[in-house]
Design a protein around this motif. Structure first.
Motif, mmCIF file in Angstrom:
data_model
loop_
_atom_site.group_PDB
_atom_site.id
_atom_site.type_symbol
_atom_site.label_atom_id
_atom_site.label_comp_id
_atom_site.label_asym_id
_atom_site.label_seq_id
_atom_site.Cartn_x
_atom_site.Cartn_y
_atom_site.Cartn_z
ATOM 1 N N PRO A 129 0.826 -1.218 0.000
ATOM 2 C CA PRO A 129 0.000 0.000 0.000
ATOM 3 C C PRO A 129 0.857 1.263 0.000
ATOM 4 C CG PRO A 129 -0.691 -1.532 1.735
ATOM 5 C CD PRO A 129 0.595 -2.048 1.173
ATOM 6 N N ARG A 130 0.373 2.292 -0.671
ATOM 7 C CA ARG A 130 1.077 3.582 -0.673
ATOM 8 C C ARG A 130 1.154 4.109 0.758
ATOM 9 N NH1 ARG A 130 2.138 5.142 -5.620
ATOM 10 N NH2 ARG A 130 0.720 4.738 -7.342
ATOM 11 N N ALA A 186 7.724 0.386 6.952
ATOM 12 C CA ALA A 186 8.148 -0.812 7.675
ATOM 13 C C ALA A 186 8.600 -0.428 9.071
ATOM 14 C CB ALA A 186 9.282 -1.494 6.921
ATOM 15 N N ARG A 187 8.382 -1.313 10.024
ATOM 16 C CA ARG A 187 8.846 -1.067 11.387
ATOM 17 C C ARG A 187 9.439 -2.351 11.940
ATOM 18 N NH1 ARG A 187 4.694 -3.060 14.691
ATOM 19 N NH2 ARG A 187 2.760 -3.307 13.549
#
Length: 82
Positions: free
Chosen positions: A63-64, A68-69
């Motif tokens: 998705p736009r 990330a985490r």
């Protein structure tokens, strides 16, 4: 194997013998990469990631605005080295 370039609708195509596909480890509907090198047509299986999706296709599904985490997986167990 000798075969003939044939017209299929507005396109042209080649028929490949089952034996040729088996030796190349290809099946009907597999994707191939077609290129020309020094005047020779080269057909190779398309590189796929995890089966039927390419990296480009996988990335297009992100998705736009996705960021990330880091994910915690807990403490090491056994002889894992973190």
């Amino acid at each position: 194997m000798v075969t003939k370039v044939r017209r299929w609708g507005n396109s042209q195509g080649l028929r490949l013998a089952k034996r040729v596909l088996e030796e190349a480890r290809l099946s009907v509907d597999d994707l191939v990469d077609v290129s020309v090198r020094d005047g020779v047509i080269v057909i190779v299986p398309a590189r796929r990631v995890r089966g039927r999706l390419s990296l480009r296709e996988l990335i297009s599904r992100i998705p736009r605005g996705y960021r990330a985490r880091e994910v915690g997986w807990g403490r090491p167990v056994g002889r894992e080295a973190w």
